[in-house]
Motif scaffolding. Structure first.
Motif, short mmCIF file in Angstrom:
data_model
loop_
_atom_site.label_atom_id
_atom_site.label_comp_id
_atom_site.label_asym_id
_atom_site.label_seq_id
_atom_site.Cartn_x
_atom_site.Cartn_y
_atom_site.Cartn_z
N ARG A 1 0.83 -1.21 0.00
CA ARG A 1 0.00 0.00 0.00
C ARG A 1 0.86 1.26 0.00
N GLU A 2 2.07 1.13 0.53
CA GLU A 2 3.01 2.24 0.56
C GLU A 2 4.05 2.13 -0.56
N GLY A 3 3.84 1.19 -1.46
CA GLY A 3 4.76 1.00 -2.58
C GLY A 3 6.05 0.30 -2.18
N LYS A 4 6.00 -0.50 -1.13
CA LYS A 4 7.18 -1.21 -0.64
C LYS A 4 6.97 -2.71 -0.69
N VAL A 5 8.08 -3.42 -0.75
CA VAL A 5 8.08 -4.88 -0.65
C VAL A 5 9.09 -5.21 0.44
N ILE A 6 8.69 -6.02 1.42
CA ILE A 6 9.56 -6.37 2.54
C ILE A 6 9.87 -7.86 2.49
N PHE A 7 11.17 -8.17 2.57
CA PHE A 7 11.62 -9.56 2.63
C PHE A 7 12.36 -9.75 3.94
N ASN A 8 12.04 -10.84 4.63
CA ASN A 8 12.66 -11.13 5.91
C ASN A 8 13.12 -12.59 5.91
N GLY A 9 14.34 -12.81 5.41
CA GLY A 9 14.87 -14.17 5.34
C GLY A 9 14.12 -15.02 4.34
N GLU A 10 13.66 -14.41 3.28
CA GLU A 10 12.87 -15.11 2.27
C GLU A 10 13.78 -15.73 1.21
N PRO A 11 13.44 -16.91 0.69
CA PRO A 11 14.24 -17.49 -0.39
C PRO A 11 14.27 -16.53 -1.59
N LEU A 12 15.42 -16.41 -2.21
CA LEU A 12 15.60 -15.51 -3.34
C LEU A 12 14.56 -15.75 -4.43
N GLU A 13 14.29 -17.00 -4.73
CA GLU A 13 13.32 -17.34 -5.77
C GLU A 13 11.95 -16.72 -5.47
N GLU A 14 11.51 -16.79 -4.23
CA GLU A 14 10.22 -16.23 -3.83
C GLU A 14 10.26 -14.71 -3.86
N ALA A 15 11.35 -14.12 -3.39
CA ALA A 15 11.50 -12.67 -3.40
C ALA A 15 11.42 -12.14 -4.83
N ILE A 16 12.09 -12.81 -5.75
CA ILE A 16 12.06 -12.40 -7.15
C ILE A 16 10.65 -12.53 -7.71
N ARG A 17 9.99 -13.61 -7.40
CA ARG A 17 8.62 -13.81 -7.88
C ARG A 17 7.72 -12.66 -7.41
N ARG A 18 7.84 -12.28 -6.15
CA ARG A 18 7.02 -11.19 -5.62
C ARG A 18 7.39 -9.86 -6.25
N LEU A 19 8.68 -9.57 -6.37
CA LEU A 19 9.12 -8.29 -6.92
C LEU A 19 8.75 -8.17 -8.39
N ASN A 20 8.81 -9.26 -9.14
CA ASN A 20 8.48 -9.23 -10.56
C ASN A 20 7.02 -8.84 -10.81
N ARG A 21 6.17 -8.99 -9.82
CA ARG A 21 4.76 -8.59 -9.98
C ARG A 21 4.62 -7.09 -10.15
N TYR A 22 5.61 -6.33 -9.65
CA TYR A 22 5.51 -4.87 -9.63
C TYR A 22 6.41 -4.17 -10.65
N SER A 23 7.23 -4.89 -11.37
CA SER A 23 8.24 -4.26 -12.21
C SER A 23 8.13 -4.74 -13.66
N SER A 24 8.36 -3.81 -14.59
CA SER A 24 8.41 -4.20 -16.00
C SER A 24 9.78 -4.80 -16.34
N LEU A 25 10.78 -4.51 -15.53
CA LEU A 25 12.11 -5.10 -15.68
C LEU A 25 12.11 -6.43 -14.94
N ARG A 26 12.26 -7.53 -15.66
CA ARG A 26 12.16 -8.87 -15.08
C ARG A 26 13.49 -9.32 -14.50
N ILE A 27 13.42 -10.00 -13.37
CA ILE A 27 14.60 -10.62 -12.76
C ILE A 27 14.43 -12.12 -12.92
N GLU A 28 15.50 -12.79 -13.35
CA GLU A 28 15.48 -14.24 -13.52
C GLU A 28 16.73 -14.83 -12.89
#
Length: 88
Positions: free
Chosen positions: A13-40
Motif C-alpha cells: 500500500r506504501e509502494g514497498k516490498v519487505i523480505f525477511n529471510g525469504e528465499p531468493l526465488e520467492e522474493a524475485i517472484r514477488r518483486l516481478n509482480r511490480y516491475s516491467s524489468l524482469r529478474i530471472e
C-alpha cells in the motif's frame, strides 16, 4: 498458528516490498509482480539463498544491487528488459 507480519503484508500500500529471510526465488517472484524489468535466476542453486530488506515495489535495479552485495550472485544485463542473476 503462526503470527502474520502485518507490516510486510500491507507494505504494498506504501509502494514497498519487505523480505525477511525469504528465499531468493520467492522474493524475485514477488518483486516481478511490480516491475516491467524482469529478474530471472540462471542457476537453481541461487533459489534457496535467503534475502532480507525493504525495497520500493518495481525497483528491480535496487533489489539486484542489494542482492549482489549480500549473496554470491552477479547480474547480467545483456538481455533487454531482463536482469539475470548468476552465481559468482
Amino acid at each position: 498458528i503462526p503470527k502474520a507480519d502485518l507490516k510486510a503484508a500491507n507494505a504494498w500500500r506504501e509502494g514497498k516490498v519487505i523480505f525477511n529471510g525469504e528465499p531468493l526465488e520467492e522474493a524475485i517472484r514477488r518483486l516481478n509482480r511490480y516491475s516491467s524489468l524482469r529478474i530471472e535466476l540462471s542457476d537453481p542453486s541461487l533459489a534457496s539463498l535467503k534475502v532480507s530488506g525493504v525495497f520500493d515495489a518495481g525497483d528491480a535495479q535496487a533489489f539486484v544491487e542489494a542482492v549482489q552485495g549480500s549473496i554470491p550472485a552477479a547480474a547480467d544485463y545483456s538481455e533487454q528488459g531482463t536482469i539475470r542473476l548468476e552465481p559468482r
